[in-house]
Design a protein around this motif. Structure first.
Motif, short mmCIF file in Angstrom:
data_model
loop_
_atom_site.label_atom_id
_atom_site.label_comp_id
_atom_site.label_asym_id
_atom_site.label_seq_id
_atom_site.Cartn_x
_atom_site.Cartn_y
_atom_site.Cartn_z
N ASP A 154 0.84 -1.21 0.00
CA ASP A 154 0.00 0.00 0.00
C ASP A 154 0.87 1.26 0.00
O ASP A 154 0.58 2.23 -0.72
CB ASP A 154 -0.92 -0.01 1.23
CG ASP A 154 -1.97 -1.10 1.15
OD1 ASP A 154 -2.24 -1.58 0.03
OD2 ASP A 154 -2.51 -1.49 2.20
N ALA A 155 1.96 1.21 0.82
CA ALA A 155 2.86 2.37 0.86
C ALA A 155 3.56 2.58 -0.48
O ALA A 155 3.74 3.71 -0.94
CB ALA A 155 3.89 2.19 1.98
N LEU A 156 3.98 1.45 -1.11
CA LEU A 156 4.63 1.55 -2.42
C LEU A 156 3.68 2.09 -3.47
O LEU A 156 4.07 2.90 -4.32
CB LEU A 156 5.16 0.18 -2.84
CG LEU A 156 6.41 -0.32 -2.11
CD1 LEU A 156 6.74 -1.75 -2.53
CD2 LEU A 156 7.59 0.58 -2.40
N ASN A 157 2.46 1.62 -3.43
CA ASN A 157 1.47 2.13 -4.39
C ASN A 157 1.26 3.63 -4.22
O ASN A 157 1.14 4.37 -5.20
CB ASN A 157 0.14 1.38 -4.21
CG ASN A 157 0.21 -0.04 -4.70
OD1 ASN A 157 0.98 -0.35 -5.61
ND2 ASN A 157 -0.59 -0.92 -4.12
N GLU A 158 1.24 4.07 -2.95
CA GLU A 158 1.09 5.50 -2.70
C GLU A 158 2.31 6.28 -3.19
O GLU A 158 2.19 7.36 -3.77
CB GLU A 158 0.88 5.74 -1.21
CG GLU A 158 0.62 7.20 -0.85
CD GLU A 158 0.39 7.39 0.64
OE1 GLU A 158 0.29 8.54 1.08
OE2 GLU A 158 0.30 6.37 1.36
N SER A 159 3.52 5.68 -2.97
CA SER A 159 4.73 6.34 -3.44
C SER A 159 4.78 6.40 -4.95
O SER A 159 5.22 7.40 -5.53
CB SER A 159 5.97 5.60 -2.91
OG SER A 159 5.99 5.61 -1.49
N MET A 160 4.34 5.32 -5.61
CA MET A 160 4.35 5.29 -7.07
C MET A 160 3.43 6.35 -7.65
O MET A 160 3.71 6.91 -8.72
CB MET A 160 3.95 3.89 -7.57
CG MET A 160 5.00 2.83 -7.31
SD MET A 160 4.46 1.17 -7.77
CE MET A 160 4.26 1.37 -9.53
N ASP A 161 2.37 6.63 -6.92
CA ASP A 161 1.47 7.68 -7.39
C ASP A 161 2.14 9.05 -7.36
O ASP A 161 1.76 9.96 -8.10
CB ASP A 161 0.20 7.71 -6.52
CG ASP A 161 -0.65 6.44 -6.71
OD1 ASP A 161 -0.50 5.80 -7.77
OD2 ASP A 161 -1.43 6.11 -5.81
N GLN A 162 3.16 9.18 -6.47
CA GLN A 162 3.84 10.47 -6.33
C GLN A 162 5.10 10.58 -7.18
O GLN A 162 5.72 11.64 -7.25
CB GLN A 162 4.22 10.70 -4.86
CG GLN A 162 3.02 10.73 -3.93
CD GLN A 162 3.44 10.84 -2.47
OE1 GLN A 162 4.62 10.85 -2.17
NE2 GLN A 162 2.47 10.94 -1.59
N VAL A 163 5.48 9.46 -7.85
CA VAL A 163 6.71 9.46 -8.64
C VAL A 163 6.65 10.51 -9.75
O VAL A 163 7.61 11.26 -9.98
CB VAL A 163 6.98 8.07 -9.23
CG1 VAL A 163 8.06 8.12 -10.29
CG2 VAL A 163 7.40 7.10 -8.13
N SER A 164 5.54 10.53 -10.47
CA SER A 164 5.44 11.48 -11.58
C SER A 164 5.56 12.92 -11.08
O SER A 164 6.17 13.76 -11.74
CB SER A 164 4.11 11.28 -12.31
OG SER A 164 3.01 11.45 -11.42
N VAL A 165 4.99 13.19 -9.90
CA VAL A 165 5.09 14.54 -9.33
C VAL A 165 6.54 14.87 -9.00
O VAL A 165 7.03 15.96 -9.29
CB VAL A 165 4.20 14.65 -8.08
CG1 VAL A 165 4.33 16.04 -7.46
CG2 VAL A 165 2.74 14.38 -8.43
N ILE A 166 7.23 13.90 -8.38
CA ILE A 166 8.63 14.11 -8.01
C ILE A 166 9.48 14.31 -9.26
O ILE A 166 10.38 15.15 -9.30
CB ILE A 166 9.15 12.91 -7.18
CG1 ILE A 166 8.40 12.83 -5.85
CG2 ILE A 166 10.65 13.03 -6.94
CD1 ILE A 166 8.72 11.61 -5.03
#
Length: 250
Positions: A88-100
């Protein structure tokens, strides 16, 4: 007649003895059968007891295995729950990758521009080497086969190299225009405090003047100390005190 009675009595006794002997044989035979049957029964009982003991041991072993499996399953359940939480944490982080990604690329471009400007305004030592490093960083930013994390790592390494220049002493050889003539000279860099040159024949020396942005000639009295500093920088001489001219900032 008197002689007949003893004979009859003897016959009766003999007949009675024969009857008793026959009964005794039957009793003995019967007793043997009973003993044989008892032995067979005991054998069956022993087999049943052994079977029961084996089944009891098997039952205990199965119970112990079940207890172990219960503990193992409980541990697996904890691990599974932790893995689900990590997913779940990885999925949330992956959602923020494009923003980063969108934020870090402009940051790196600004960092490269800042580093380029810093080198241009800094003391002109190892000019070619430092210029190539910055050109390599600019070229790297256009490559799609290098991840953003690797680009950022290399950029930080370049910054670290520049930081290290400020706290080290170094000697190197390069070409320099001396009195209108390009000559090979030995440079002595002392951090970012001083950049001094000495011609290979040891007759002329100069240092970088930050105010005039040019090299100014040093007196002959400084040549021996410059030569000593070059040997120290090349680890040909143990570190020692140097007396060199310093252009202090106003």
């Amino acid at each position: 007649m008197k002689g007949v009675k003893p004979l009859i009595l003897a016959g009766i006794v003999a007949a009675s003895a024969a009857v008793h002997a026959n009964d005794l044989d039957k009793v003995i035979d019967k007793s043997s059968e009973i003993n044989k049957s008892a032995a067979q029964s005991q054998t069956k009982i022993d087999k049943i007891a052994d079977s029961m003991q084996g089944r009891l041991q098997q039952f205990k072993a199965l119970n112990k295995e079940i207890d172990g499996l219960t503990v193992y399953n409980a541990q697996l359940t904890k691990q599974l729950n932790n893995q689900i939480a990590e997913m779940d944490a990885l999925n949330e982080s992956m959602d923020q990758v494009s923003v980063i990604e969108r934020q870090i690329t402009p940051l790196m471009m600004r960092m490269i521009t800042g580093l380029d400007q810093f080198v241009a305004l800094d003391v002109p030592f190892l000019t070619e080497e430092r210029s190539k490093r910055i050109a390599s960083l600019k070229e790297m930013m256009d490559r799609a086969d290098i991840t953003s994390s690797e680009k950022f790592r290399r950029l930080l390494e370049a910054y670290q190299v520049e930081v290290d220049y400020g706290r080290t002493i170094e000697a190197y050889t390069a070409l320099l225009d001396v009195d209108g003539q390009e000559r090979e000279v030995d440079f002595l860099r002392i951090g970012r405090l001083e950049l001094i040159y000495l011609t290979r024949d040891g007759k002329k020396a100069g240092s970088w003047d930050k105010e005039t942005k040019s090299f100014v000639e040093l007196p002959d009295s400084a040549i021996s100390q410059i030569s000593k500093g070059l040997r120290i920088a090349r680890k040909q001489l143990a570190p020692d005190m140097l007396t060199l001219p310093v252009h202090a900032a106003e």
